[in-house]
Design a protein around this motif. Sequence first.
Motif, PDB file in Angstrom:
ATOM      1  N   ASN A 191       0.854  -1.189   0.000  1.00 44.80           N
ATOM      2  CA  ASN A 191       0.000   0.000   0.000  1.00 44.80           C
ATOM      3  C   ASN A 191       0.887   1.235   0.000  1.00 44.80           C
ATOM      4  O   ASN A 191       1.734   1.385   0.872  1.00 44.80           O
ATOM      5  CB  ASN A 191      -0.894   0.015   1.233  1.00 44.80           C
ATOM      6  CG  ASN A 191      -1.920  -1.091   1.233  1.00 44.80           C
ATOM      7  OD1 ASN A 191      -1.592  -2.242   1.484  1.00 44.80           O
ATOM      8  ND2 ASN A 191      -3.155  -0.753   0.952  1.00 44.80           N
ATOM      9  N   ASN A 193       1.301   5.673  -1.160  1.00 45.53           N
ATOM     10  CA  ASN A 193       0.700   6.918  -1.661  1.00 45.53           C
ATOM     11  C   ASN A 193       1.231   7.287  -3.038  1.00 45.53           C
ATOM     12  O   ASN A 193       0.773   8.247  -3.655  1.00 45.53           O
ATOM     13  CB  ASN A 193       0.900   8.075  -0.672  1.00 45.53           C
ATOM     14  CG  ASN A 193       2.365   8.410  -0.415  1.00 45.53           C
ATOM     15  OD1 ASN A 193       3.218   8.340  -1.301  1.00 45.53           O
ATOM     16  ND2 ASN A 193       2.668   8.801   0.821  1.00 45.53           N
ATOM     17  N   SER A 215      -2.950   4.805  -3.538  1.00 47.12           N
ATOM     18  CA  SER A 215      -3.977   5.691  -2.991  1.00 47.12           C
ATOM     19  C   SER A 215      -4.123   6.955  -3.827  1.00 47.12           C
ATOM     20  O   SER A 215      -3.217   7.774  -3.896  1.00 47.12           O
ATOM     21  CB  SER A 215      -3.625   6.079  -1.550  1.00 47.12           C
ATOM     22  OG  SER A 215      -3.617   4.941  -0.718  1.00 47.12           O
ATOM     23  N   ASP A 217      -7.379   9.733  -4.385  1.00 48.66           N
ATOM     24  CA  ASP A 217      -8.728   9.990  -3.881  1.00 48.66           C
ATOM     25  C   ASP A 217      -9.629  10.751  -4.840  1.00 48.66           C
ATOM     26  O   ASP A 217     -10.680  11.251  -4.430  1.00 48.66           O
ATOM     27  CB  ASP A 217      -8.647  10.755  -2.556  1.00 48.66           C
ATOM     28  CG  ASP A 217      -8.294   9.835  -1.406  1.00 48.66           C
ATOM     29  OD1 ASP A 217      -8.332   8.610  -1.596  1.00 48.66           O
ATOM     30  OD2 ASP A 217      -7.961  10.340  -0.318  1.00 48.66           O
ATOM     31  N   SER A 256      -6.841   3.023  -5.150  1.00 45.31           N
ATOM     32  CA  SER A 256      -7.683   2.896  -3.965  1.00 45.31           C
ATOM     33  C   SER A 256      -8.188   4.270  -3.542  1.00 45.31           C
ATOM     34  O   SER A 256      -7.403   5.183  -3.295  1.00 45.31           O
ATOM     35  CB  SER A 256      -6.880   2.255  -2.829  1.00 45.31           C
ATOM     36  OG  SER A 256      -7.665   2.136  -1.661  1.00 45.31           O
TER      37      SER A 256
END
Length: 485
Positions: A191, A193, A215, A217, A256
């Motif tokens: 995982n 960023n 990640s 958003d 994600s």
Amino acid sequence: MAYYLSKHLHEIATDHGTLLYHSKNGNNLVIHEGAVEVYQMLKAGTSLEKIRQEVEGDQLQEFLEHLIHKHFLVEGQEPAPACKIPDEKYIKEGKMLEHLRLNVTENCNLRCSYCYERVSDVWNQKRVMDWDVAKKAIDSFLITIQKNQKKKVSVRFFGGEPLLNWNLIEKAMDYIKDHLPDDIQVNYIINTNGTLIDDLRAKFLAEHSISVSLSVDGVREIHDKFRIYPNGTGSFDVVDQNMNHLIRHKCKFNLSVVCTEQTLTRLTDFIDYISEKQKESDYPIPVCFNFVQITEDEGKMSEEEKIHSLIKALKYADEKKVQSFGGLSHFVFEKLLHNSIGSYCGGSGSEFSVAPSGDIFPCSGLDIKLGNVDSFEKIFQSEIYKNLCQRKSGNIIRCKDCEIECFCSGGCIADVVSKADQSHGYFDGYTTNLTTRQEEKGQTYSDLPEQEKGTSIKQSDEKHPHPYCEMQKKLFRKLAEYYLL
């Protein structure tokens, strides 16, 4: 003896068909037209003999046998729930363990507005995992899974931002591959960023078959409101550029999305962005939508509005040929799709999440210490670990006879505990509303007479409603309507 419809049978009906599903064993079936008519006759109490007289067609008997096989239609006493609670011997031998999460650093180069580290006393100490801790965790994990003949396991690199401790990730991957038998399949996940991905790292991730959960958003204006550097600038442009390294090396990755209220309002724009990004590659870029209950939203959108926004995005993703899948928004519904029932996630005993200190937790969102890498085996013998492992469908007081009991299985423990005191029965499913006499005797929920179980549940529901439950039920129904009906 007459047949009757199971009291645990539920339906979701639309103009296009009806989904039947069993809240205890997970069986499900989509029916149409004639089958719906027969089902309605059964609901009305019509006997099988009369149905056979009134309904023509060769498929009637086959349909009825199908209902009996799935335990939708039963005679006599209903079968016991399909999910079995693991016994103490199974737990103490470490047979529940299948997933290892290495939190390789608590540092991060971003300051995301909703990061759990802001409110955690466990994960905000800025520690970095050293090789001694990682090696002990890996060695103990490999010994345990081999002893218990596990053939499919997972190893996840987590943080903080794990790429800040890249050297340890490289060393851990090489070490695992050198010490793992060929007959064990490992799903490697990281995982990140995405701000620290470069060409060399992307190549390594691809060559070692590490799945990347990246990640992002939303589009720039949304992403940069939440995922910011310490100086307040957004990270979208950096992540967008670094994604090209993953695409160039054909690395397996997904995007994600944490679904806050602001994110939900612009999901279709984000899907347009992904659609364009896919044109730069020759393989799909899936997107994963995550509802996280502990996210601090503005409170302007109702549950229905949030769900509507998500369903709208899913439909639009299908139109644009962008794969959308699971994540925390679909987690419960996917249990129905795959008939994978019993527990919500690895936090119920099948995962060990190792902090840089060597302390071990059920997951990175639950601040309940189980033990340490220096005492790995002792965790399996502990009472708190046993309670986690037995937090299964059918063994959680608050969830008894819920319409999605075997799929939700109590939900995300971290989300639940963040909204309610553990003593209310959301966490371990044993101690809610036991009388003082029963507590003194050391009785658990499973020891109670049936009549006392029912009383306990009713009291608990009236006194301690949980905000998690209703949204999961509504979302489950809407996802079922969209995907199956």
